[in-house]
Design a protein around this motif. Structure first.
Motif, short mmCIF file in Angstrom:
data_model
loop_
_atom_site.label_atom_id
_atom_site.label_comp_id
_atom_site.label_asym_id
_atom_site.label_seq_id
_atom_site.Cartn_x
_atom_site.Cartn_y
_atom_site.Cartn_z
N LEU A 110 0.74 -0.98 -0.07
CA LEU A 110 0.00 -0.08 -0.11
C LEU A 110 0.75 1.35 -0.08
O LEU A 110 0.62 2.27 -0.81
CB LEU A 110 -1.09 -0.02 1.40
CG LEU A 110 -1.73 1.08 1.71
CD1 LEU A 110 -2.81 1.21 0.25
CD2 LEU A 110 -2.76 0.92 2.57
N HIS A 117 5.49 -2.52 -5.76
CA HIS A 117 4.29 -2.83 -5.44
C HIS A 117 3.44 -3.83 -6.44
O HIS A 117 2.78 -4.87 -5.97
CB HIS A 117 3.28 -1.14 -5.80
CG HIS A 117 2.00 -1.38 -5.93
ND1 HIS A 117 1.03 -1.57 -7.18
CD2 HIS A 117 0.95 -1.07 -5.01
CE1 HIS A 117 -0.20 -1.64 -6.71
NE2 HIS A 117 -0.30 -1.41 -5.55
N ARG A 121 1.68 -7.16 -4.84
CA ARG A 121 0.35 -7.17 -5.02
C ARG A 121 -0.17 -8.37 -5.73
O ARG A 121 -0.83 -9.14 -5.49
CB ARG A 121 -0.54 -5.98 -5.67
CG ARG A 121 -1.82 -6.10 -5.74
CD ARG A 121 -2.39 -4.87 -6.30
NE ARG A 121 -3.53 -4.77 -6.51
CZ ARG A 121 -4.97 -4.08 -6.15
NH1 ARG A 121 -4.67 -3.45 -5.30
NH2 ARG A 121 -6.05 -4.49 -6.52
N GLY A 260 -7.84 -4.23 6.15
CA GLY A 260 -9.08 -5.08 6.13
C GLY A 260 -10.18 -5.13 7.37
O GLY A 260 -11.28 -5.27 7.32
N THR A 309 -6.84 9.80 0.46
CA THR A 309 -5.51 8.97 0.54
C THR A 309 -4.63 10.38 -0.22
O THR A 309 -5.11 11.19 -0.50
CB THR A 309 -5.73 7.94 -0.55
OG1 THR A 309 -4.39 7.46 -0.81
CG2 THR A 309 -6.12 8.28 -2.02
N ARG A 311 -1.18 11.36 -2.84
CA ARG A 311 0.02 10.95 -4.02
C ARG A 311 0.76 12.32 -4.25
O ARG A 311 0.37 13.44 -3.39
CB ARG A 311 -0.97 10.81 -5.19
CG ARG A 311 -1.99 9.82 -5.26
CD ARG A 311 -1.37 8.43 -5.24
NE ARG A 311 -2.32 7.22 -5.75
CZ ARG A 311 -2.96 6.54 -4.25
NH1 ARG A 311 -2.50 6.91 -3.18
NH2 ARG A 311 -3.77 5.76 -4.74
N ALA A 362 -14.65 5.19 -2.35
CA ALA A 362 -14.44 4.62 -1.24
C ALA A 362 -13.37 3.82 -1.26
O ALA A 362 -12.51 3.63 -0.36
CB ALA A 362 -15.66 4.23 -0.61
N SER A 364 -10.90 3.70 -3.52
CA SER A 364 -10.08 4.23 -4.23
C SER A 364 -10.11 4.07 -5.99
O SER A 364 -11.44 3.62 -6.21
CB SER A 364 -8.66 4.38 -3.72
OG SER A 364 -7.70 5.11 -4.17
N HIS A 368 -3.93 1.20 -6.96
CA HIS A 368 -3.99 0.95 -5.51
C HIS A 368 -5.64 0.46 -5.11
O HIS A 368 -5.69 0.46 -3.95
CB HIS A 368 -3.47 2.06 -4.58
CG HIS A 368 -1.87 2.13 -4.64
ND1 HIS A 368 -0.90 1.31 -3.84
CD2 HIS A 368 -1.08 2.94 -5.40
CE1 HIS A 368 0.28 1.56 -4.19
NE2 HIS A 368 0.23 2.86 -5.09
N CYS A 370 -8.51 -0.75 -3.75
CA CYS A 370 -8.59 -1.90 -2.84
C CYS A 370 -8.52 -3.25 -3.15
O CYS A 370 -9.70 -3.73 -3.74
CB CYS A 370 -9.92 -1.43 -1.72
SG CYS A 370 -10.00 -2.45 -0.50
N GLY A 372 -9.13 -5.59 -1.23
CA GLY A 372 -10.10 -6.69 -0.43
C GLY A 372 -11.56 -6.28 -0.53
O GLY A 372 -12.41 -6.37 0.10
C1 HEM Z 1 -15.28 -1.29 3.62
C2 HEM Z 1 -13.99 -1.73 3.66
C3 HEM Z 1 -12.71 -1.19 3.01
C4 HEM Z 1 -12.57 0.24 2.57
C5 HEM Z 1 -13.40 1.29 2.53
C6 HEM Z 1 -11.24 0.02 2.15
C7 HEM Z 1 -10.41 1.28 1.56
C8 HEM Z 1 -9.58 1.09 0.80
C9 HEM Z 1 -8.73 2.22 0.04
C10 HEM Z 1 -9.24 3.65 -0.03
C11 HEM Z 1 -7.63 1.73 -0.62
C12 HEM Z 1 -6.64 2.64 -1.43
C13 HEM Z 1 -5.84 3.49 -0.69
C14 HEM Z 1 -5.02 4.34 -1.75
O1 HEM Z 1 -5.49 4.48 -2.87
O2 HEM Z 1 -3.98 5.05 -1.51
C15 HEM Z 1 -7.60 0.57 0.07
C16 HEM Z 1 -6.38 -0.35 -0.57
C17 HEM Z 1 -6.10 -1.77 0.10
N1 HEM Z 1 -7.18 -2.29 0.83
FE1 HEM Z 1 -8.87 -1.80 1.47
N2 HEM Z 1 -10.60 -1.14 2.20
C18 HEM Z 1 -11.60 -1.94 2.91
C19 HEM Z 1 -11.54 -3.25 3.03
C20 HEM Z 1 -10.31 -4.04 2.56
C21 HEM Z 1 -10.33 -5.75 3.04
C22 HEM Z 1 -11.45 -6.49 3.78
C23 HEM Z 1 -9.19 -5.96 2.84
C24 HEM Z 1 -8.14 -7.33 2.86
C25 HEM Z 1 -8.55 -7.98 3.65
C26 HEM Z 1 -8.51 -4.63 2.20
C27 HEM Z 1 -7.11 -4.65 1.50
C28 HEM Z 1 -6.51 -3.70 1.16
C29 HEM Z 1 -5.06 -3.76 0.54
C30 HEM Z 1 -4.18 -4.76 0.52
C31 HEM Z 1 -4.76 -2.48 -0.03
C32 HEM Z 1 -3.60 -1.92 -0.76
C33 HEM Z 1 -3.90 -2.23 -2.32
C34 HEM Z 1 -2.36 -1.50 -2.91
O3 HEM Z 1 -1.90 -0.72 -2.75
O4 HEM Z 1 -2.34 -2.23 -4.26
N3 HEM Z 1 -9.13 -3.60 2.28
N4 HEM Z 1 -8.57 0.00 0.89
#
Ligand code: HEM
Length: 418
Positions: A110, A117, A121, A260, A309, A311, A362, A364, A368, A370, A372
């Motif tokens: 992240l 990255h 990923r 998550g 977020t 950048r 929400a 993104s 990046h 999400c 999950g």
């Molecule tokens: C409602 C629940 C969730 C919201 C609102 C959310 C929101 C986000 C957002 C906004 C980002 C991107 C941040 C950016 O652009 O800088 C992100 C990335 C990420 N999220 Fe979620 N997330 C949620 C649930 C989860 C779950 C359940 C998991 C995994 C078990 C997860 C794993 C990740 C990972 C690994 C990234 C990094 C992705 C990357 O950098 O390529 N998220 N999330």
């Protein structure tokens, strides 16, 4: 403990805190979001930021975009990075490395730009595809129904502590392969670390956080070692089989817990809070629990768990009507984008029938986006349906407390009665 480092960090914290409050009182909208009364209702500030010329220059030294179009374009633009040119934290005072105050936790990919990255990923991507995630549905249903039954029996309960937190922790513990015996400690560390994700406010908090991270990493490290010799059908075993760097793998596993857990918990409590306050949506959902997927999307739009977020460009780039110098922090206000009237009619109303409810940021966007999202949607849909079906008269009680965080728009406590 390193005393010189502590003195340096403590001084910076005090300066940032005093300066931040002074600027908030002087009218800086971004910093106001950290303080009452704005923290309870950011609607007016979100509007002010959207209506300003984009990007808006905050006195905190960052640029801000807050319309749906500008936020979407920024997160999709691959010329904008998540590290400075020297590899440091965005807005950090430390050259070339993570800033312990702004980024107390190593967030694995992240917090990385390509090519690292992309490589990391890919290592876990297959575990979170919609098809694979559907396989977890029976587990999510069983856990949600048990938690909702227990809560209904209590009559009066704290939605955060009794339902919204235990569900995502149990699910991610199962996916990773954390044994039941360790799950309680796992949840506690997760909570402690997640609380510090948006940056810490005191040296004590930083120390607490560092201890929690150390223990969490030790647990994950032991598990990884065990699974190298004795693999099972879980994510840790999959990572153990990759022969990747151990530190890197532990950070990756920790990211999955941290990214998550608090976010999904926040989605559940924000959704219940908004729907029971407006009443009509909760009545609609109780009558047709099959509409829970719509409730999830509308809640993500209405009250994004992750509010922003950031950048930065590595060369001077044009953004809106400004040239943005390298290493300048640009914040994308994902929460404000969800309330943009250019996309959503009557944006400050929670409307289950809204045709544009899925058009939010929400999760993104861009590289990046999400990882999950399918899992979060599954947990949100199943848990909200279980609650609404059992508790049609659910309503809020006094004593709700919002967490004081710019990053995470969530509740610390949300007392409700059936
Ligand atoms: C409602 C629940 C969730 C919201 C609102 C959310 C929101 C986000 C957002 C906004 C980002 C991107 C941040 C950016 O652009 O800088 C992100 C990335 C990420 N999220 Fe979620 N997330 C949620 C649930 C989860 C779950 C359940 C998991 C995994 C078990 C997860 C794993 C990740 C990972 C690994 C990234 C990094 C992705 C990357 O950098 O390529 N998220 N999330």
């Amino acid at each position: 403990m390193d005393l010189r480092r502590d003195v340096r960090l403590g001084t910076r914290l005090a300066v940032v805190r005093a300066g931040g409050l002074a600027m908030a009182l002087a009218g800086d909208p971004v910093l106001r979001l950290l303080y009452r009364p704005w923290i309870d209702d950011p609607t007016a500030i979100q509007r002010q930021l959207r209506e300003a010329a984009q990007p808006y220059a905050s006195r905190a030294g960052v640029l801000v975009v807050a319309t749906h179009a500008m936020c979407r374009d920024l997160v999709r633009d691959r010329r904008f990075m998540v590290r400075t040119r020297s590899g440091g934290s965005l807005g950090g005072a430390v050259e070339g490395e993570r800033d312990p105050l702004l980024e107390p936790v190593d967030l694995s990919f992240l917090g990385m730009d390509p090519p690292e990255h992309t490589r990391l990923r890919r290592l876990v991507g297959t575990f979170f595809t919609p098809a694979r995630v559907n396989g977890y549905e029976p587990l999510v249903v069983a856990l949600s129904e048990r938690l909702a039954d227990e809560a209904a029996k209590q009559g009066r309960f704290d939605l955060v502590a009794d339902v919204a937190t235990p569900l995502p922790v149990a699910v991610i513990a199962e996916i990773l392969g954390v044994p039941d015996a360790d799950a309680g400690a796992f949840a506690q560390w997760g909570r402690a670390v997640a609380a510090g994700l948006g940056g810490v406010r005191s040296l004590r908090a930083l120390h607490r956080l560092e201890i929690a991270i150390g223990e969490l990493r030790a647990l994950l490290g032991d598990l990884l070692e065990k699974r190298r010799h004795d693999p099972a059908d879980d994510l840790i075993s999959h990572l153990a089989a990759q022969d990747a760097d151990a530190q890197e793998t532990v950070s990756l596993a920790a990211l999955l817990l941290l990214a998550g857990f608090e976010t999904t918990s926040t989605l559940l409590s924000n959704a219940v809070a908004a729907m029971t306050e407006a009443r009509e949506p909760w009545a609609q959902l109780s009558a047709s629990p099959g509409r829970a997927a719509d409730a999830v999307e509308e809640s993500l739009r209405f009250d994004a768990p992750i509010q922003f977020t950031a950048r930065t460009p590595h060369e001077t780039l044009r953004l809106g009507d400004r040239d943005v110098a390298p290493d300048t922090v640009v914040m994308a206000m994902l929460g404000a984008a969800g309330r943009d009237p250019a996309v959503h009619a009557d944006p400050d109303v929670f409307d289950l029938d809204r045709p544009t409810r899925g058009e939010h940021l929400a999760f993104s966007g861009g590289i990046h986006y999400c990882l999950g999202a399918p899992l979060a949607r599954l947990e949100g849909r199943v848990a909200l349906a279980a609650l609404a079906a059992r508790m049609p008269a659910l309503h809020r009680e006094d004593g709700a407390v919002r967490r004081r965080s710019l990053l995470l728009r969530s509740y610390q406590r949300l007392p409700v009665s059936t």
